[in-house]
Design a protein around this motif. Structure first.
Motif, PDB file in Angstrom:
ATOM      1  N   PRO A  97      -0.366  -0.440  -1.838  1.00 21.15           N
ATOM      2  CA  PRO A  97      -0.954  -1.786  -1.918  1.00 21.15           C
ATOM      3  C   PRO A  97      -1.738  -1.984  -3.213  1.00 21.15           C
ATOM      4  O   PRO A  97      -2.422  -1.095  -3.676  1.00 21.15           O
ATOM      5  CB  PRO A  97      -1.882  -1.840  -0.697  1.00 21.15           C
ATOM      6  CG  PRO A  97      -1.923  -0.468  -0.122  1.00 21.15           C
ATOM      7  CD  PRO A  97      -0.916   0.382  -0.776  1.00 21.15           C
ATOM      8  N   GLY A  98      -1.606  -3.168  -3.767  1.00 18.94           N
ATOM      9  CA  GLY A  98      -2.315  -3.491  -5.001  1.00 18.94           C
ATOM     10  C   GLY A  98      -1.644  -3.000  -6.255  1.00 18.94           C
ATOM     11  O   GLY A  98      -2.184  -3.164  -7.358  1.00 18.94           O
ATOM     12  N   GLY A  99      -0.479  -2.404  -6.137  1.00 23.03           N
ATOM     13  CA  GLY A  99       0.207  -1.891  -7.318  1.00 23.03           C
ATOM     14  C   GLY A  99       1.189  -2.853  -7.934  1.00 23.03           C
ATOM     15  O   GLY A  99       1.904  -2.486  -8.874  1.00 23.03           O
ATOM     16  N   GLU A 100       1.258  -4.071  -7.399  1.00 25.66           N
ATOM     17  CA  GLU A 100       2.226  -5.025  -7.920  1.00 25.66           C
ATOM     18  C   GLU A 100       1.943  -5.390  -9.378  1.00 25.66           C
ATOM     19  O   GLU A 100       2.865  -5.515 -10.188  1.00 25.66           O
ATOM     20  CB  GLU A 100       2.252  -6.299  -7.057  1.00 25.66           C
ATOM     21  CG  GLU A 100       2.789  -6.109  -5.646  1.00 25.66           C
ATOM     22  CD  GLU A 100       1.698  -5.624  -4.691  1.00 25.66           C
ATOM     23  OE1 GLU A 100       0.562  -5.419  -5.180  1.00 25.66           O
ATOM     24  OE2 GLU A 100       1.987  -5.453  -3.503  1.00 25.66           O
ATOM     25  N   ALA A 101       0.660  -5.563  -9.700  1.00 30.04           N
ATOM     26  CA  ALA A 101       0.312  -5.977 -11.057  1.00 30.04           C
ATOM     27  C   ALA A 101       0.699  -4.904 -12.071  1.00 30.04           C
ATOM     28  O   ALA A 101       1.262  -5.198 -13.132  1.00 30.04           O
ATOM     29  CB  ALA A 101      -1.179  -6.294 -11.156  1.00 30.04           C
ATOM     30  N   PRO A 129      -1.844 -10.478   3.111  1.00 30.19           N
ATOM     31  CA  PRO A 129      -1.114 -11.488   2.309  1.00 30.19           C
ATOM     32  C   PRO A 129      -2.003 -12.603   1.773  1.00 30.19           C
ATOM     33  O   PRO A 129      -1.719 -13.793   1.984  1.00 30.19           O
ATOM     34  CB  PRO A 129      -0.080 -12.018   3.299  1.00 30.19           C
ATOM     35  CG  PRO A 129      -0.752 -11.915   4.619  1.00 30.19           C
ATOM     36  CD  PRO A 129      -1.585 -10.668   4.564  1.00 30.19           C
ATOM     37  N   TYR A 130      -3.084 -12.247   1.109  1.00 27.69           N
ATOM     38  CA  TYR A 130      -3.936 -13.257   0.504  1.00 27.69           C
ATOM     39  C   TYR A 130      -3.479 -13.508  -0.930  1.00 27.69           C
ATOM     40  O   TYR A 130      -2.953 -12.614  -1.616  1.00 27.69           O
ATOM     41  CB  TYR A 130      -5.394 -12.815   0.476  1.00 27.69           C
ATOM     42  CG  TYR A 130      -6.059 -12.761   1.831  1.00 27.69           C
ATOM     43  CD1 TYR A 130      -6.159 -13.893   2.626  1.00 27.69           C
ATOM     44  CD2 TYR A 130      -6.613 -11.576   2.307  1.00 27.69           C
ATOM     45  CE1 TYR A 130      -6.780 -13.849   3.869  1.00 27.69           C
ATOM     46  CE2 TYR A 130      -7.241 -11.516   3.546  1.00 27.69           C
ATOM     47  CZ  TYR A 130      -7.320 -12.659   4.321  1.00 27.69           C
ATOM     48  OH  TYR A 130      -7.927 -12.611   5.547  1.00 27.69           O
ATOM     49  N   VAL A 131      -3.730 -14.723  -1.409  1.00 25.25           N
ATOM     50  CA  VAL A 131      -3.537 -15.043  -2.824  1.00 25.25           C
ATOM     51  C   VAL A 131      -4.853 -14.756  -3.535  1.00 25.25           C
ATOM     52  O   VAL A 131      -5.877 -15.391  -3.233  1.00 25.25           O
ATOM     53  CB  VAL A 131      -3.124 -16.517  -3.014  1.00 25.25           C
ATOM     54  CG1 VAL A 131      -2.984 -16.831  -4.500  1.00 25.25           C
ATOM     55  CG2 VAL A 131      -1.828 -16.806  -2.283  1.00 25.25           C
ATOM     56  N   LEU A 132      -4.835 -13.809  -4.489  1.00 22.85           N
ATOM     57  CA  LEU A 132      -6.041 -13.389  -5.203  1.00 22.85           C
ATOM     58  C   LEU A 132      -5.912 -13.752  -6.692  1.00 22.85           C
ATOM     59  O   LEU A 132      -4.811 -13.836  -7.239  1.00 22.85           O
ATOM     60  CB  LEU A 132      -6.258 -11.879  -5.062  1.00 22.85           C
ATOM     61  CG  LEU A 132      -6.332 -11.329  -3.636  1.00 22.85           C
ATOM     62  CD1 LEU A 132      -6.446  -9.807  -3.668  1.00 22.85           C
ATOM     63  CD2 LEU A 132      -7.510 -11.929  -2.876  1.00 22.85           C
ATOM     64  N   THR A 133      -7.060 -13.941  -7.315  1.00 24.29           N
ATOM     65  CA  THR A 133      -7.066 -14.191  -8.761  1.00 24.29           C
ATOM     66  C   THR A 133      -6.822 -12.871  -9.494  1.00 24.29           C
ATOM     67  O   THR A 133      -7.380 -11.835  -9.129  1.00 24.29           O
ATOM     68  CB  THR A 133      -8.409 -14.794  -9.202  1.00 24.29           C
ATOM     69  OG1 THR A 133      -9.467 -13.926  -8.814  1.00 24.29           O
ATOM     70  CG2 THR A 133      -8.630 -16.147  -8.548  1.00 24.29           C
ATOM     71  N   ASP A 134      -6.000 -12.915 -10.534  1.00 22.38           N
ATOM     72  CA  ASP A 134      -5.658 -11.673 -11.241  1.00 22.38           C
ATOM     73  C   ASP A 134      -6.584 -11.374 -12.407  1.00 22.38           C
ATOM     74  O   ASP A 134      -6.696 -10.234 -12.850  1.00 22.38           O
ATOM     75  CB  ASP A 134      -4.215 -11.725 -11.726  1.00 22.38           C
ATOM     76  CG  ASP A 134      -4.000 -12.833 -12.740  1.00 22.38           C
ATOM     77  OD1 ASP A 134      -4.717 -13.855 -12.664  1.00 22.38           O
ATOM     78  OD2 ASP A 134      -3.123 -12.685 -13.614  1.00 22.38           O
TER      79      ASP A 134
END
Length: 1088
Positions: free
Chosen positions: A240-244, A410-415
């Motif tokens: 999780p969190g590795g998409e960026a 599944p939240y939309v977070l600021t990058d």
């Protein structure tokens, strides 16, 4: 008022309907556009060697011209007649006499170039439109509106567009001030601000264009991986969190491959890139039309785009379809995919996320339409930190204490963190590209009309598009969708695409191809810009990039561009690359405004732009706005960009080629120099500001080379690069006869000045006599307040051996001239023994013999010399002479106190001169001196015989030849002596010397009766020179440099030759001597 012209045809028509004879008999000559092997026009050569009138066509008219223009027949041998030159001047294929064009290499290509045919719309307007509208509009503008709000976004766009509009006005003025060849913006800046600024800003513009290519490629890859084919990702997210992170790696891989492909396309077929430019532009135009059509459609039929909210938090719909916790199934309820994302199981009793339990799931419309009133909600900014939930205001939400933000939900977070200045840096690249029209100036039908019109219209058009899109996006789209950068709440769709009509794919495909085209255009333009800089030769290490393929394509420049572009791709973030290129473009725009403001304020005669709607205040405002935007975007990027430009500037200044382009910086320097000269001349110079402004008098040999080059070395050591230095010399003859010799001598002197690092001016005078030339230099060298106050010259070592008395007479007259002009005089004896700039004295002394007060110059000179590394390790010693009745102990204390107040460190020693009788040696030296002088005066001999007779007398004397000097000053200067001597002490000293010497005279006269006929004044002067020389030799024979007061010449000109003997005796036996004669004014002060 209107002017009427009557044109009389005198040459054959293009269709051959008139006078075909001259064309058939025309002698073969150089091809049109070639470089003829002959001197340039106006060089004084005969007319047959002139490229303008060396053809048979002109020779055929020579008889007519000789008769009708007989008054100008002498001029016609070197200057062309206007009637035969007008056609070439109008087509810019040749230049009139006196114009020095830098681009010799471009002349031939310019003559052979086809007639340009592009107009304003095709040549300027559309290229500017294509370069301005691009990746930021499609990928980031909605996000900027969501983060900054409509009002602040409107301000960002308005400020950036105002900046480019002001720059376009300045650029229009510069571009219409004459013909701008191919080279565009770089040509304008370099020719307006000079090679240093031109090279620095040109390279910054090149780097900006290169990083723009990286930004367009990153935009292309982002569109492809995010909106077209997300499954094409090579690197997958780990945990999780590795998409960026995975996305950045994919951007690097695909970006590098895309860069290699685009570089290959540019290398193989750049003409195809230019042909596809209209296709890429059509994609941009169609995309924008689709956006406006979608906005119109939302007014009466808003699209159904539901957005799922949990409480007030936006949810990403990539992994679920139904926006609900449970849904009806088989006469009951069942959990949804959303439930499984927040809970550990599908039953109602499983443990779930507390925020999920406490808050309800709701749906809202993502694009409610232009009449929905959502504009009021989007007016204000919503800046956030990195990793914060994208929340909708006004929706109820139950907060959960101590909530752990675990990944995977599944939240939309600021990058990234958002704030106003950061958004300015990201947005500014979307308004660049205003110079696309000026870069095509060589292909335009009328560049001076098309560039201003097309550029300003393109900026007005794009500004309207951007500003209207800001308002329309805020009025149509929900705020949480605007802040959703990658469209996660829209199931991974492009936000602006969901607004467009008829299909989101119009925007996706259009933006993809437009960014591809923009990247190709950057990779095409940047190497050519680098090639233009390299071919100018202003940066030596870049000259290799001026070469290319046989057809002129910049192969090596393309390779370097691809490597620099790869660094931008490795950054892999469009938001990080955008501020970098913003810096370089802003710096380029800033200097365009500076060029216009500078040329306008200086009012140079050549500043006559056809574009009249400019003003220096607008240019200054644009320059200030660019500078402010640089630091608003990113202060550290701004400092880095300025540091890079500064380093390039200094490098060009230090190592670059000398170019004279008539630039504004040189005009600014001239204006500043004029202002400073007028300011300096307003009042007398204060003692604290006094420094030696040196006029160096050089002697030249028969080959016009400098006889004593170490005199310039000593000058640079004395000046250390500060103050005024004028290097002067005199050639004997008339200027018309000696013009070539004078030019060669000046070149030799300037070369020597460069080698010795003597910064200053060269002034060479051709005069009928050396005496008059030196006098003219002493009187007229310098300008205004920047005139010399000190003359430095070498001692005439061979004054006894040269033919006739000219050598020493010129020297003595020069001494008198400097005294009359109230200038100090420095005479370097044995100047060839003086050190060069590369030498270093590890120890030793600089000895000052302070006999009479000269205003403090004797103490100031050693202090200045010790600032240079040659003399830095030498210690300073000051000697002064005490007579019998002087208190030497008190003199030493007073001198030490005076030096302490002057802040000069030196050893002090008082030397007592014991009174004794005049020796027989002194009488014999005086007798030989007077005999030699009398014989030369009485014998009526030729010049050669005089020299032989004088040498015979000289050989009879067994004593080594030297000159002597007088100890006392002229009576007119007695009232200026204030430091050691007073008038009463001097009178008493004279009487004491007379009384003590009377008895000694009688004894000596009995040895040699002719001694009684000697001039007793000469005897006393010789006695002083001999005694003082003995004292100086005893104390300072091993000193590295000896500074002595230089006595003045006698008032009676008949004793000039004796004066030279006195000086010779005074300095006999010393290695390096600097005779110093003050100007009669104080040059040091004890006050701050």
């Amino acid at each position: 008022m209107p002017t009427n012209f009557t044109v009389v045809p005198v040459e054959a028509r293009a269709d051959g309907g008139q006078d075909e004879g001259p064309e058939q008999t025309e002698a073969p000559g150089p091809p049109e556009g070639g470089e003829p092997n002959c001197p340039s026009p106006g060089d004084g050569n005969p007319g047959e060697n002139s490229p303008f009138i060396g053809s048979v066509e002109v020779d055929g008219e020579r008889a007519f011209e000789r008769k009708s223009m007989a008054l100008f027949e002498e001029e016609m041998d070197s200057n062309p007649m206007v009637s035969s030159l007008l056609n070439k001047l109008a087509n810019y294929t040749n230049l009139s006499q006196g114009v020095v064009e830098h681009e010799e290499a471009e002349d031939s290509r310019r003559r052979l170039a086809r007639s340009p045919r592009m107009g304003t719309f095709i040549g300027v307007y559309l290229p500017c439109l294509q370069n301005i509208l691009g990746v930021i509009l499609f990928l980031r503008l909605t996000w900027i509106v969501g983060a900054a709000g409509v009002l602040e976004s409107f301000l960002i766009v308005a400020v950036c567009c105002t900046c480019t509009m002001l720059t376009a006005i300045s650029m229009s003025a510069v571009a219409t001030n004459g013909v701008v060849p191919a080279g565009g913006s770089y040509y304008m800046i370099s020719r307006s601000l000079g090679p240093e600024f031109g090279g620095a800003v040109g390279l910054c513009f090149y780097l900006g264009t290169t990083f723009a290519g990286a930004m367009y490629i990153l935009g292309t890859i982002e569109i492809f991986l995010t909106y077209i084919s997300p499954s094409a990702a090579i690197v997958q997210a780990e945990g999780p969190g590795g998409e960026a992170t995975a996305m950045l790696h994919n951007m690097r891989v695909y970006g590098t491959c895309t860069l290699a492909l685009m570089a290959a396309v540019v290398f193989v077929g750049v003409k195809y890139v230019n042909k596809l430019a209209l296709v890429f532009l059509a994609c941009v135009v169609l995309s924008i039309l689709a956006i406006y059509a979608g906005v119109v459609k939302t007014a009466f039929d808003p699209p159904d785009i539901p957005i799922c909210l949990l409480g007030n938090r936006t949810l990403s719909r990539r992994s679920f379809d139904v926006c609900a916790k449970v849904h009806a199934a088989n006469n009951g309820s069942a959990t949804t995919a959303l439930w499984g994302l927040f809970c550990n199981g599908s039953t109602a009793s499983t443990s779930c996320d507390q925020y999920f339990v406490q808050n309800n799931v709701t749906e809202i419309q993502g694009i409610p339409g232009v009449v929905s009133g959502v504009l009021l909600d989007n007016l204000w900014s919503a800046y956030t930190d990195k990793g914060v939930f994208v929340e909708k205001k006004g929706v109820p939400s139950v907060p959960v204490p101590d909530e752990s933000r675990a990944g995977g939900l599944p939240y939309v977070l600021t990058d990234i963190m958002t704030y106003f200045t950061m958004l300015v840096g990201i947005y500014f690249p979307s308004v660049t590209g205003i110079m696309a029209g000026s870069n095509r100036s060589g292909d335009l039908k009328d560049a001076q009309k098309s560039i201003p019109t097309g550029t300003i219209l393109a900026i007005v058009t794009t500004s309207f598009i951007y500003l209207s899109c800001i308002v329309l996006f805020g009025a149509c789209i929900e705020g949480v969708i605007l802040r959703d950068k990658f469209g996660e709440a829209l199931q991974g769709n492009l936000v602006i695409g969901m607004l467009a009509w008829p299909s989101p794919w119009v925007i996706v495909i259009g933006s993809f191809f437009s960014t591809c085209g923009a990247g190709l255009q950057s990779l095409t333009g940047a190497p050519r810009l680098l090639q233009a800089i390299a071919r100018d030769g202003i940066i030596p290490f870049l000259q290799v990039f001026g070469h290319g393929k046989a057809n002129g394509e910049p192969t090596w420049a393309l390779l370097l561009t691809a490597l620099i572009c790869e660094t931008g791709i490795l950054i892999a973030s469009l938001d990080s690359v955008a501020p970098i290129l913003s810096m370089f473009f802003l710096m380029c725009y800033m200097f365009v405004n500076l060029a216009c403001a500078l040329q306008t304020l200086l009012r140079t005669p050549n500043w006559r732009p056809r574009f009249k709607y400019y003003h220096w205040t607008l240019s200054f405002l644009g320059m200030s706005l660019c500078f402010a935007l640089m630091f608003i975007c990113s202060w550290y990027y701004a400092l880095c960009a300025m540091l890079i430009a500064g380093c390039i500037y200094k490098y060009i200044e230090y190592r670059g080629a000398e170019k004279e382009w008539g630039d504004g910086i040189r005009g600014l320097s001239l204006n500043a120099a004029r202002y400073a000269l007028l300011h300096v001349e307003r009042g007398p110079l204060h003692t604290k500001n006094w420094r030696p402004q040196v006029l160096v008098m050089l002697n030249l040999d028969a080959e016009q080379h400098v006889k004593h080059p170490r005199l310039l070395s000593f000058t640079s050591q004395l000046k250390a690069g500060k103050g005024l230095t004028i290097v002067g010399s005199v050639l004997e003859g008339t200027f018309l006869d000696k013009r070539v010799d004078a030019q060669r001598a000046e070149e030799n002197i300037r070369a020597l000045m460069g080698a010795e690092k003597a910064k200053g001016f060269c002034q060479l005078v051709v005069s009928s006599s050396l005496r008059d030339g030196v006098s003219h230099l002493i009187q007229s060298a310098g300008l205004g307040g920047m005139k010399h106050n000190t003359v430095l010259m070498a001692w005439p070592e061979a004054w006894k051996r040269e033919g006739g008395p000219c050598s020493w007479k010129n020297f003595v007259d020069t001494v008198r001239d400097t005294t009359a002009a109230q200038q100090a005089l420095l005479v370097a004896k044995n100047v060839d023994l003086f050190p060069q700039n590369q030498e270093r004295f590890s120890d030793g002394h600089i000895d000052v013999w302070w006999i009479v007060h000269d205003g403090g110059l004797l103490m100031l000179l050693p202090f200045l010399l010790r600032q240079h590394k040659v003399w830095r390790r030498c210690q300073m010693r000051i000697f002064t002479v005490a007579q019998v009745h002087d208190n030497s102990i008190q003199m030493k204390k007073d001198l030490q106190t005076f030096l302490y107040h002057l802040r000069i460190s030196a050893e002090v020693e008082v030397v007592e001169m014991v009174e004794n009788d005049i020796s027989a040696f002194t009488y014999e030296r005086t007798l030989v001196m007077e005999q030699r002088s009398q014989m030369l005066k009485q014998m009526q001999l030729s010049k050669t015989e005089q020299e032989r007779e004088a040498q015979l007398i000289h050989d009879r004397n067994t004593i080594s030849h030297s000159a002597m000097a007088a100890r006392t000053q002229a009576p007119s200067t007695l009232d200026k002596v204030q430091m050691t001597w007073t008038k009463e002490k001097l009178v008493a000293e004279k009487h004491r010397n007379k009384d003590a010497s009377v008895s000694g005279f009688r004894d000596l006269f009995s040895l040699k009766p002719e001694w009684g006929n000697l001039d007793q004044s000469n005897v006393r002067r010789m006695h002083t020179a001999v005694k003082l020389n003995g004292v100086v030799l005893d104390k300072s024979q091993d000193a590295q440099l000896v500074l002595l007061n230089m006595p003045g010449p006698p008032k009676n000109r008949q004793g000039d030759e004796n004066y030279m003997e006195f000086l010779e005796v005074l300095t006999e036996g010393l290695n390096r001597v600097l005779l110093v004669r003050g100007s009669g004014r104080e040059v040091v002060t004890i006050y701050s």
